[in-house]
Motif scaffolding. Structure first.
Motif, PDB file in Angstrom:
ATOM      1  N   ILE A  88      23.640  76.398 -75.688  1.00 48.26           N
ATOM      2  CA  ILE A  88      23.246  75.000 -75.823  1.00 48.26           C
ATOM      3  C   ILE A  88      21.798  74.845 -75.377  1.00 48.26           C
ATOM      4  O   ILE A  88      21.434  75.227 -74.260  1.00 48.26           O
ATOM      5  CB  ILE A  88      24.169  74.073 -75.007  1.00 48.26           C
ATOM      6  CG1 ILE A  88      25.614  74.226 -75.523  1.00 48.26           C
ATOM      7  CG2 ILE A  88      23.699  72.623 -75.084  1.00 48.26           C
ATOM      8  CD1 ILE A  88      26.664  73.592 -74.657  1.00 48.26           C
ATOM      9  N   ALA A  89      20.995  74.318 -76.285  1.00 48.17           N
ATOM     10  CA  ALA A  89      19.600  73.999 -75.963  1.00 48.17           C
ATOM     11  C   ALA A  89      19.571  72.513 -75.603  1.00 48.17           C
ATOM     12  O   ALA A  89      19.697  71.649 -76.476  1.00 48.17           O
ATOM     13  CB  ALA A  89      18.702  74.298 -77.152  1.00 48.17           C
ATOM     14  N   TRP A  90      19.453  72.227 -74.320  1.00 49.80           N
ATOM     15  CA  TRP A  90      19.480  70.855 -73.800  1.00 49.80           C
ATOM     16  C   TRP A  90      18.050  70.363 -73.671  1.00 49.80           C
ATOM     17  O   TRP A  90      17.250  70.938 -72.931  1.00 49.80           O
ATOM     18  CB  TRP A  90      20.194  70.843 -72.452  1.00 49.80           C
ATOM     19  CG  TRP A  90      20.158  69.543 -71.723  1.00 49.80           C
ATOM     20  CD1 TRP A  90      19.515  69.286 -70.543  1.00 49.80           C
ATOM     21  CD2 TRP A  90      20.796  68.317 -72.092  1.00 49.80           C
ATOM     22  NE1 TRP A  90      19.724  67.993 -70.173  1.00 49.80           N
ATOM     23  CE2 TRP A  90      20.500  67.366 -71.113  1.00 49.80           C
ATOM     24  CE3 TRP A  90      21.581  67.934 -73.185  1.00 49.80           C
ATOM     25  CZ2 TRP A  90      20.963  66.061 -71.172  1.00 49.80           C
ATOM     26  CZ3 TRP A  90      22.051  66.631 -73.242  1.00 49.80           C
ATOM     27  CH2 TRP A  90      21.742  65.709 -72.244  1.00 49.80           C
ATOM     28  N   SER A  91      17.724  69.303 -74.425  1.00 47.08           N
ATOM     29  CA  SER A  91      16.374  68.758 -74.420  1.00 47.08           C
ATOM     30  C   SER A  91      16.444  67.230 -74.490  1.00 47.08           C
ATOM     31  O   SER A  91      16.277  66.631 -75.550  1.00 47.08           O
ATOM     32  CB  SER A  91      15.594  69.317 -75.629  1.00 47.08           C
ATOM     33  OG  SER A  91      14.267  68.894 -75.614  1.00 47.08           O
ATOM     34  N   PRO A  92      16.724  66.589 -73.340  1.00 43.27           N
ATOM     35  CA  PRO A  92      16.902  65.129 -73.359  1.00 43.27           C
ATOM     36  C   PRO A  92      15.616  64.390 -73.731  1.00 43.27           C
ATOM     37  O   PRO A  92      14.507  64.881 -73.485  1.00 43.27           O
ATOM     38  CB  PRO A  92      17.319  64.808 -71.922  1.00 43.27           C
ATOM     39  CG  PRO A  92      16.802  65.933 -71.099  1.00 43.27           C
ATOM     40  CD  PRO A  92      16.813  67.146 -71.997  1.00 43.27           C
ATOM     41  N   ASP A  93      15.788  63.233 -74.345  1.00 44.79           N
ATOM     42  CA  ASP A  93      14.641  62.430 -74.767  1.00 44.79           C
ATOM     43  C   ASP A  93      13.731  62.062 -73.606  1.00 44.79           C
ATOM     44  O   ASP A  93      12.532  61.855 -73.799  1.00 44.79           O
ATOM     45  CB  ASP A  93      15.122  61.144 -75.459  1.00 44.79           C
ATOM     46  CG  ASP A  93      15.799  61.432 -76.786  1.00 44.79           C
ATOM     47  OD1 ASP A  93      15.448  62.437 -77.432  1.00 44.79           O
ATOM     48  OD2 ASP A  93      16.692  60.651 -77.167  1.00 44.79           O
ATOM     49  N   THR A  94      14.278  61.983 -72.391  1.00 46.85           N
ATOM     50  CA  THR A  94      13.498  61.570 -71.227  1.00 46.85           C
ATOM     51  C   THR A  94      12.653  62.706 -70.640  1.00 46.85           C
ATOM     52  O   THR A  94      11.855  62.474 -69.737  1.00 46.85           O
ATOM     53  CB  THR A  94      14.435  61.025 -70.134  1.00 46.85           C
ATOM     54  OG1 THR A  94      15.448  62.005 -69.888  1.00 46.85           O
ATOM     55  CG2 THR A  94      15.091  59.721 -70.567  1.00 46.85           C
ATOM     56  N   ALA A  95      12.824  63.944 -71.137  1.00 44.86           N
ATOM     57  CA  ALA A  95      12.017  65.068 -70.635  1.00 44.86           C
ATOM     58  C   ALA A  95      10.575  64.927 -71.128  1.00 44.86           C
ATOM     59  O   ALA A  95      10.303  64.270 -72.137  1.00 44.86           O
ATOM     60  CB  ALA A  95      12.607  66.395 -71.121  1.00 44.86           C
ATOM     61  N   LYS A  96       9.657  65.560 -70.417  1.00 41.12           N
ATOM     62  CA  LYS A  96       8.245  65.522 -70.799  1.00 41.12           C
ATOM     63  C   LYS A  96       8.052  66.251 -72.130  1.00 41.12           C
ATOM     64  O   LYS A  96       8.687  67.274 -72.392  1.00 41.12           O
ATOM     65  CB  LYS A  96       7.385  66.190 -69.726  1.00 41.12           C
ATOM     66  CG  LYS A  96       7.401  65.449 -68.405  1.00 41.12           C
ATOM     67  CD  LYS A  96       6.577  66.188 -67.379  1.00 41.12           C
ATOM     68  CE  LYS A  96       6.661  65.479 -66.032  1.00 41.12           C
ATOM     69  NZ  LYS A  96       6.153  66.287 -64.936  1.00 41.12           N
TER      70      LYS A  96
END
Length: 139
Positions: A88-96
């Motif tokens: 799983i590549a987790w890349s939330p919208d709130t990350a830089k």
């Protein structure tokens, strides 16, 4: 060896912990992160085999990216016990934005180091990796 696209290397511990999950089922999940100081992917958290999917999703940071592997156990309609290893590549919208770009450019190289991944998911929010989605992708 550094990733030519992003300059990020993979720490040997990542491969060892993944092998423990794959071969011995010693862990339920492993979170990996990019360490800014050493410019390499390192182990962030190891979830014991006693933990479940909710424990895994709760351990993902809501404001930062991670790579993760999850050992999904299930029983088929024929009552056969099976397991699939999800990447799983987790890349939330709130990350830089810079962080998201670095994780995206390093993902394929890192995933190749983990021999035995069966299913890949990319998620920017928990709904994109719900339990129902995992079940559907496992078959």
């Amino acid at each position: 060896m550094a990733n030519s696209a992003s300059g990020v290397a993979v720490n040997d511990e990542c491969k060892l912990v993944f092998l423990e999950l794959k071969a011995r089922r010693a862990h339920r999940y492993v979170l990996f992160k990019l360490d800014d100081g050493s410019q390499q992917v390192v182990v962030d958290k190891v979830g014991p085999s006693s933990e479940n999917y909710e424990d895994f999703t709760n351990s993902l940071p809501m404001d930062d990216c991670r790579y993760a592997v999850f050992d999904y156990d299930f029983t088929t309609d024929e009552n056969c016990h099976k397991s699939k290893i999800f990447f799983i590549a987790w890349s939330p919208d709130t990350a830089k934005v810079r962080t998201k770009m670095l994780y995206a450019s390093s993902k394929d190289r890192f995933k190749r180091e983990l021999d035995g991944i069966q299913v890949e998911l990319q998620a920017t929010d928990p709904s994109e990796m719900s339990w129902d989605i995992l079940k559907a992708r496992a078959f």
